[in-house]
Design an enzyme around this catalytic site. Structure first.
Site, PDB file in Angstrom:
ATOM      1  N   THR A  37      52.393  47.353  21.804  1.00  0.00           N
ATOM      2  CA  THR A  37      52.425  45.886  21.729  1.00  0.00           C
ATOM      3  C   THR A  37      51.098  45.338  21.225  1.00  0.00           C
ATOM      4  O   THR A  37      51.034  44.182  20.816  1.00  0.00           O
ATOM      5  CB  THR A  37      52.756  45.239  23.090  1.00  0.00           C
ATOM      6  OG1 THR A  37      51.825  45.702  24.063  1.00  0.00           O
ATOM      7  CG2 THR A  37      54.160  45.591  23.531  1.00  0.00           C
ATOM      8  N   GLY A  38      50.038  46.134  21.280  1.00  0.00           N
ATOM      9  CA  GLY A  38      48.768  45.713  20.705  1.00  0.00           C
ATOM     10  C   GLY A  38      48.840  45.727  19.188  1.00  0.00           C
ATOM     11  O   GLY A  38      49.761  46.280  18.594  1.00  0.00           O
ATOM     12  N   ASP A  58      47.164  56.859  24.000  1.00  0.00           N
ATOM     13  CA  ASP A  58      48.159  56.420  24.986  1.00  0.00           C
ATOM     14  C   ASP A  58      47.659  56.818  26.373  1.00  0.00           C
ATOM     15  O   ASP A  58      47.387  57.994  26.620  1.00  0.00           O
ATOM     16  CB  ASP A  58      49.498  57.102  24.675  1.00  0.00           C
ATOM     17  CG  ASP A  58      50.652  56.518  25.470  1.00  0.00           C
ATOM     18  OD1 ASP A  58      50.479  56.328  26.695  1.00  0.00           O
ATOM     19  OD2 ASP A  58      51.719  56.281  24.886  1.00  0.00           O
ATOM     20  N   TYR A 145      58.522  47.042  35.330  1.00  0.00           N
ATOM     21  CA  TYR A 145      57.220  46.377  35.244  1.00  0.00           C
ATOM     22  C   TYR A 145      56.708  45.992  36.631  1.00  0.00           C
ATOM     23  O   TYR A 145      55.588  46.347  37.020  1.00  0.00           O
ATOM     24  CB  TYR A 145      57.331  45.138  34.361  1.00  0.00           C
ATOM     25  CG  TYR A 145      56.023  44.428  34.128  1.00  0.00           C
ATOM     26  CD1 TYR A 145      55.010  45.014  33.371  1.00  0.00           C
ATOM     27  CD2 TYR A 145      55.791  43.158  34.649  1.00  0.00           C
ATOM     28  CE1 TYR A 145      53.805  44.361  33.148  1.00  0.00           C
ATOM     29  CE2 TYR A 145      54.590  42.494  34.422  1.00  0.00           C
ATOM     30  CZ  TYR A 145      53.604  43.096  33.674  1.00  0.00           C
ATOM     31  OH  TYR A 145      52.414  42.447  33.456  1.00  0.00           O
TER      32      TYR A 145
END
Length: 315
Positions: A37-38, A58, A145
């Site tokens: 997402t960066g 990662d 999440y």
């Protein structure tokens, strides 16, 4: 004193602002990101700085480096992205925390965990103090999440207790500002992009559900103050704006600031979407030198609208 600082998720929305601020404060910054997402574009302007380093990695895999401090921000944070690969999301929160805490333990670095107001779930207690344990569905669409971040907090506390790692935990409430991903599904970016394109503004539910929005600069200030707070204060501490707004109020403000002709339309509320979200920030005020948000919603939204205008013109 110049410190070497590792920022995981440093090419993301919040991470890129943090990297910029730490460099401005005179530190050396190592930015770690896998670009799920960066976005490299968020930090490309920093590459000419000799004290900035960008590494593709990662956090679910171990990483070895010598630094003084670690800000652990790596994890997709919007429902669109964290529900895309829920197993990867929970691995990022849990394995990422284990790997970064292991690194902090070995090199005796101080480490800050970017946790979230989502640990409170759909809260029964309102507004939410840090002492509230939350109302989280452990098997819902958002669980990867919510529970991943809750588990990461547990790991941080246990590494402190068992291995004397110097930890800091912050719980981030809704944050907005330039460099948000226009497709991340968050309400501020959704409304602004829809308004600028003249599309219908979609509100999930009846629009009376509330959020508390803080501008990204206020969050970064809170993060740095937390990292520099006294060693025997590790949190968790809420970092958010206690001013509460309904989704309808936000949509109407965005329409006014953009001069849009967009209509507001209503869609069904997603599973486990919180109806209320508002932080109690008494602890932050007390422990972080009187920290509180200083950017008003209208002021911050104007800056964010300008960013998205430029972005849409370039695309």
């Amino acid at each position: 004193m110049k410190k070497r600082i590792l920022v995981t998720g440093g090419a993301g929305f919040i991470g890129s602002h943090l990297c910029q601020r730490l460099l401005n404060d005179g530190h050396e910054v190592i930015c770690l990101d896998n670009y799920f997402t960066g976005n490299k574009a968020n930090v490309i302007h920093l590459l000419d700085n000799p004290y900035f380093e960008l590494i593709r990695h990662d956090v679910t895999h171990p990483f070895f480096i010598e630094v003084d401090e670690i800000y652990n921000l790596a994890c997709p944070a919007s429902p669109v992205h964290y529900q895309y690969n829920p197993i990867k999301t929970i691995k990022t929160s849990v394995m990422g925390a284990i790997n970064m805490l292991g690194l902090a333990k070995r090199i005796k670095a101080k480490i800050l965990q970017a946790s979230t107001s989502e640990v409170y779930g759909d809260p029964i207690v309102h507004p939410q103090p840090e002492s509230y344990w939350g109302n989280v569905n452990p098997i819902g669409q958002r669980s990867c999440y919510d529970e991943g971040k809750r588990c990461a907090e547990t790991l941080f506390m246990d590494y402190r207790l068992q291995n004397d790692v110097k930890i800091k935990i912050i719980r981030i409430f809704n944050t907005y500002g330039p460099k948000m991903n226009p497709n991340d599904g968050r309400v501020v970016s959704n409304f602004i992009v829809q308004a600028l394109k003249g599309e219908d503004i979609t509100i999930f539910g009846d629009g009376t559900q509330t959020r508390s929005f803080q501008y990204v600069d206020d969050l970064v200030e809170g993060m740095i103050r937390m990292m520099n707070s006294r060693d025997d204060f590790w949190g968790p501490v809420n970092i958010g704006n206690p001013k509460e707004f309904t989704m309808l109020q936000l949509a109407e403000l965005v329409i006014r600031l953009t001069g849009s002709t967009s209509r507001i339309v209503h869609m069904p509320l997603p599973q486990d979407d919180p109806t209320q979200r508002q932080p109690v920030i008494d602890l932050a005020r007390k422990e972080l030198n009187g920290w509180e948000p200083t950017v008003e919603l209208e002021q911050g939204l104007k800056l964010t609208v300008d960013y998205f205008k430029n972005l849409l013109q370039q695309s």
